[in-house]
Design a protein around this motif. Structure first.
Motif, PDB file in Angstrom:
ATOM      1  N   VAL A   1      45.795  67.044 138.145  1.00 42.35           N
ATOM      2  CA  VAL A   1      45.970  68.481 137.951  1.00 42.35           C
ATOM      3  C   VAL A   1      45.457  68.889 136.571  1.00 42.35           C
ATOM      4  CG1 VAL A   1      47.637  70.367 137.849  1.00 42.35           C
ATOM      5  CG2 VAL A   1      48.015  68.458 139.427  1.00 42.35           C
ATOM      6  N   ALA A   2      44.636  69.946 136.532  1.00 44.92           N
ATOM      7  CA  ALA A   2      44.196  70.522 135.263  1.00 44.92           C
ATOM      8  C   ALA A   2      44.896  71.857 135.048  1.00 44.92           C
ATOM      9  CB  ALA A   2      42.682  70.714 135.250  1.00 44.92           C
ATOM     10  N   ILE A   3      45.367  72.067 133.833  1.00 49.65           N
ATOM     11  CA  ILE A   3      45.960  73.346 133.439  1.00 49.65           C
ATOM     12  C   ILE A   3      45.103  73.902 132.310  1.00 49.65           C
ATOM     13  CG2 ILE A   3      47.966  74.483 132.425  1.00 49.65           C
ATOM     14  CD1 ILE A   3      49.679  72.212 133.651  1.00 49.65           C
ATOM     15  N   CYS A   4      44.415  75.004 132.574  1.00 48.70           N
ATOM     16  CA  CYS A   4      43.581  75.641 131.555  1.00 48.70           C
ATOM     17  C   CYS A   4      44.267  76.938 131.159  1.00 48.70           C
ATOM     18  CB  CYS A   4      42.173  75.882 132.090  1.00 48.70           C
ATOM     19  SG  CYS A   4      40.972  76.332 130.815  1.00 48.70           S
ATOM     20  N   GLU A   5      44.895  76.935 130.010  1.00 49.84           N
ATOM     21  CA  GLU A   5      45.802  78.021 129.610  1.00 49.84           C
ATOM     22  C   GLU A   5      45.914  78.045 128.088  1.00 49.84           C
ATOM     23  OE1 GLU A   5      48.016  80.868 129.125  1.00 49.84           O
ATOM     24  OE2 GLU A   5      48.160  80.418 131.282  1.00 49.84           O
ATOM     25  N   ASP A   6      45.742  79.229 127.477  1.00 49.97           N
ATOM     26  CA  ASP A   6      45.806  79.285 126.021  1.00 49.97           C
ATOM     27  C   ASP A   6      47.187  79.651 125.485  1.00 49.97           C
ATOM     28  OD1 ASP A   6      45.849  81.946 126.692  1.00 49.97           O
ATOM     29  OD2 ASP A   6      44.173  82.544 125.407  1.00 49.97           O
ATOM     30  N   SER A   7      48.135  79.927 126.353  1.00 53.40           N
ATOM     31  CA  SER A   7      49.505  80.212 125.922  1.00 53.40           C
ATOM     32  C   SER A   7      50.330  78.931 125.999  1.00 53.40           C
ATOM     33  CB  SER A   7      50.141  81.282 126.820  1.00 53.40           C
ATOM     34  OG  SER A   7      51.546  81.314 126.646  1.00 53.40           O
ATOM     35  N   GLU A   8      50.851  78.496 124.874  1.00 53.87           N
ATOM     36  CA  GLU A   8      51.652  77.270 124.849  1.00 53.87           C
ATOM     37  C   GLU A   8      52.901  77.415 125.718  1.00 53.87           C
ATOM     38  OE1 GLU A   8      53.800  74.273 121.613  1.00 53.87           O
ATOM     39  OE2 GLU A   8      52.402  75.834 120.937  1.00 53.87           O
TER      40      GLU A   8
ATOM     41  N   ILE B   1      42.980  72.875 139.949  1.00 55.17           N
ATOM     42  CA  ILE B   1      42.915  73.479 138.615  1.00 55.17           C
ATOM     43  C   ILE B   1      43.723  74.765 138.610  1.00 55.17           C
ATOM     44  CG2 ILE B   1      41.398  74.457 136.841  1.00 55.17           C
ATOM     45  CD1 ILE B   1      39.093  72.820 138.179  1.00 55.17           C
ATOM     46  N   PHE B   2      44.654  74.884 137.658  1.00 53.88           N
ATOM     47  CA  PHE B   2      45.353  76.135 137.401  1.00 53.88           C
ATOM     48  C   PHE B   2      44.653  76.801 136.225  1.00 53.88           C
ATOM     49  CE2 PHE B   2      48.497  73.540 139.555  1.00 53.88           C
ATOM     50  CZ  PHE B   2      49.089  74.437 140.443  1.00 53.88           C
ATOM     51  N   MET B   3      44.010  77.941 136.498  1.00 56.21           N
ATOM     52  CA  MET B   3      43.134  78.583 135.516  1.00 56.21           C
ATOM     53  C   MET B   3      43.662  79.947 135.097  1.00 56.21           C
ATOM     54  SD  MET B   3      40.263  78.427 133.755  1.00 56.21           S
ATOM     55  CE  MET B   3      39.505  76.985 134.530  1.00 56.21           C
ATOM     56  N   ASP B   4      43.963  80.095 133.805  1.00 49.31           N
ATOM     57  CA  ASP B   4      44.340  81.399 133.261  1.00 49.31           C
ATOM     58  C   ASP B   4      43.104  82.299 133.230  1.00 49.31           C
ATOM     59  OD1 ASP B   4      45.589  83.467 131.927  1.00 49.31           O
ATOM     60  OD2 ASP B   4      45.446  82.524 129.952  1.00 49.31           O
ATOM     61  N   ILE B   5      43.262  83.546 133.652  1.00 43.47           N
ATOM     62  CA  ILE B   5      42.116  84.460 133.652  1.00 43.47           C
ATOM     63  C   ILE B   5      41.835  84.992 132.253  1.00 43.47           C
ATOM     64  CG2 ILE B   5      41.311  86.739 134.397  1.00 43.47           C
ATOM     65  CD1 ILE B   5      42.364  86.234 137.111  1.00 43.47           C
ATOM     66  N   TYR B   6      42.879  85.450 131.572  1.00 42.75           N
ATOM     67  CA  TYR B   6      42.692  86.091 130.266  1.00 42.75           C
ATOM     68  C   TYR B   6      42.968  85.089 129.159  1.00 42.75           C
ATOM     69  CZ  TYR B   6      42.818  90.343 133.076  1.00 42.75           C
ATOM     70  OH  TYR B   6      42.556  91.300 134.016  1.00 42.75           O
ATOM     71  N   MET B   7      41.890  84.549 128.592  1.00 42.70           N
ATOM     72  CA  MET B   7      42.002  83.606 127.483  1.00 42.70           C
ATOM     73  C   MET B   7      41.118  84.059 126.341  1.00 42.70           C
ATOM     74  SD  MET B   7      42.010  79.829 129.303  1.00 42.70           S
ATOM     75  CE  MET B   7      40.478  80.087 130.223  1.00 42.70           C
ATOM     76  N   ASN B   8      41.460  83.639 125.141  1.00 39.78           N
ATOM     77  CA  ASN B   8      40.577  83.875 124.004  1.00 39.78           C
ATOM     78  C   ASN B   8      39.287  83.100 124.223  1.00 39.78           C
ATOM     79  OD1 ASN B   8      42.449  85.474 122.567  1.00 39.78           O
ATOM     80  ND2 ASN B   8      43.485  83.640 121.807  1.00 39.78           N
ATOM     81  N   GLY B   9      38.160  83.717 123.865  1.00 37.23           N
ATOM     82  CA  GLY B   9      36.881  83.066 124.118  1.00 37.23           C
ATOM     83  C   GLY B   9      36.451  83.283 125.568  1.00 37.23           C
ATOM     84  N   MET B  10      35.976  82.240 126.198  1.00 37.33           N
ATOM     85  CA  MET B  10      35.508  82.340 127.587  1.00 37.33           C
ATOM     86  C   MET B  10      36.670  82.654 128.518  1.00 37.33           C
ATOM     87  SD  MET B  10      33.512  79.451 129.860  1.00 37.33           S
ATOM     88  CE  MET B  10      31.933  79.687 129.050  1.00 37.33           C
ATOM     89  N   SER B  11      36.474  83.634 129.382  1.00 39.10           N
ATOM     90  CA  SER B  11      37.520  84.008 130.327  1.00 39.10           C
ATOM     91  C   SER B  11      37.630  82.959 131.436  1.00 39.10           C
ATOM     92  CB  SER B  11      37.222  85.372 130.955  1.00 39.10           C
ATOM     93  OG  SER B  11      36.146  85.269 131.878  1.00 39.10           O
ATOM     94  N   GLY B  12      38.764  83.005 132.150  1.00 28.92           N
ATOM     95  CA  GLY B  12      38.938  82.098 133.273  1.00 28.92           C
ATOM     96  C   GLY B  12      37.926  82.330 134.371  1.00 28.92           C
ATOM     97  N   VAL B  13      37.557  83.591 134.598  1.00 26.88           N
ATOM     98  CA  VAL B  13      36.569  83.911 135.635  1.00 26.88           C
ATOM     99  C   VAL B  13      35.219  83.284 135.292  1.00 26.88           C
ATOM    100  CG1 VAL B  13      35.272  85.765 136.754  1.00 26.88           C
ATOM    101  CG2 VAL B  13      37.725  86.034 136.339  1.00 26.88           C
ATOM    102  N   ASP B  14      34.786  83.422 134.044  1.00 30.62           N
ATOM    103  CA  ASP B  14      33.509  82.829 133.638  1.00 30.62           C
ATOM    104  C   ASP B  14      33.571  81.305 133.687  1.00 30.62           C
ATOM    105  OD1 ASP B  14      32.286  85.267 133.225  1.00 30.62           O
ATOM    106  OD2 ASP B  14      32.802  85.357 131.099  1.00 30.62           O
ATOM    107  N   THR B  15      34.723  80.748 133.339  1.00 31.91           N
ATOM    108  CA  THR B  15      34.890  79.292 133.409  1.00 31.91           C
ATOM    109  C   THR B  15      34.753  78.809 134.844  1.00 31.91           C
ATOM    110  OG1 THR B  15      36.413  79.379 131.520  1.00 31.91           O
ATOM    111  CG2 THR B  15      36.392  77.353 132.810  1.00 31.91           C
ATOM    112  N   VAL B  16      35.384  79.526 135.781  1.00 28.94           N
ATOM    113  CA  VAL B  16      35.317  79.134 137.190  1.00 28.94           C
ATOM    114  C   VAL B  16      33.897  79.306 137.738  1.00 28.94           C
ATOM    115  CG1 VAL B  16      36.131  79.709 139.518  1.00 28.94           C
ATOM    116  CG2 VAL B  16      37.752  79.535 137.629  1.00 28.94           C
ATOM    117  N   ARG B  17      33.181  80.327 137.281  1.00 30.28           N
ATOM    118  CA  ARG B  17      31.775  80.476 137.703  1.00 30.28           C
ATOM    119  C   ARG B  17      30.992  79.211 137.341  1.00 30.28           C
ATOM    120  NH1 ARG B  17      31.709  85.941 135.347  1.00 30.28           N
ATOM    121  NH2 ARG B  17      32.060  87.468 137.022  1.00 30.28           N
TER     122      ARG B  17
END
Length: 238
Positions: A9-16, A56-72
């Motif tokens: 499992v991957a967690i991509c999230e900028d909030s601790e 993958i659990f992907m946060d959409i709103y992150m600092n830098g590259m957004s989750g949507v762009d990351t998933v693209r």
């Protein structure tokens, strides 16, 4: 491998705080998992390779590259990995559909939603077509989609896998080929059998398939034209 029940499992999230919440939910659930946390889309993509994670659990709103762009970017190299967006908004619902995102999890994420994603992932993993063989005294089962290519060396066939590991069996490549479906798997050399789903391109000068992990799988000179046609036909259908 046989008995592989642990979900990667991957967690991509900028909030601790959200990272800890997801980790706690996964830890308390009934689905065995090995979670890896990334604090940004850039950090995730720097490490990611096809087959590395099951979900993958992907946060959409992150600092830098957004989750949507990351998933693209993920979808450019991996069409199969299960992805769930974690978000406080459904603003990107249409984009999520286009990117084949399995589910939106509203923040703060709820355990039942996380477990739904993990249950689906486990079911999908269990139902993947596999090849079975003996490796030493151990009975092995490898998902076909995890195989990059197979190589015959002496009396052994080695399978190279998407997670950067390999497993070998005392057998002949001819016997293994009979268990692997065409056109996904193509015999390009007396010593090599390649999974076209993981081919990046063909190097005609070296007469080799270039795999997505950077490996070269060599092609018989007399089979180069047939290999090109097989790769082009497979790419066109997928």
């Amino acid at each position: 491998m046989e008995g592989k029940e642990i979900l990667r499992v991957a967690i991509c999230e900028d909030s601790e705080m959200e990272q800890k919440r997801l980790l706690k939910i996964i830890e308390m659930g009934e689905y065995p998992a090995e979670p890896t946390v990334f604090g940004s889309g850039e950090a995730f993509l720097q490490e990611y390779h096809t087959g590395q994670f099951d979900v993958i659990f992907m946060d959409i709103y992150m600092n830098g590259m957004s989750g949507v762009d990351t998933v693209r970017s993920i979808r450019e190299i991996d069409a199969n990995v299960i992805i769930a967006f974690t978000t406080s908004s459904t603003e990107f619902a249409l984009e999520g559909y286009r990117l084949d995102v399995f589910k939106y999890l509203e923040k703060p994420v709820q355990a039942k939603d996380v477990y739904e994603v993990l249950a689906f992932t486990q079911m999908k993993q269990a139902n993947r077509p596999k090849i079975k063989f003996k490796s030493g005294r151990q009975e092995c089962s490898v998902a076909l989609s995890d195989i990059l290519y197979a190589e015959q060396k002496g009396h052994y066939v080695t399978f190279y896998l998407t997670d950067h590991t390999s497993v070998r069996t005392a057998d002949k490549l001819d016997c293994m080929q009979a268990q692997l479906p065409e056109p996904d798997f193509f015999r390009c050399h007396k010593s090599y059998l390649v999974n076209l789903a993981h081919v990046k391109t063909i190097d005609p000068e070296l007469s080799a398939f270039v795999m997505e992990n950077g490996d070269y799988v060599y092609i018989r000179r007399e089979s180069l034209a047939a290999s090109k046609r097989a790769f082009e036909d497979f790419s066109g259908k997928h």
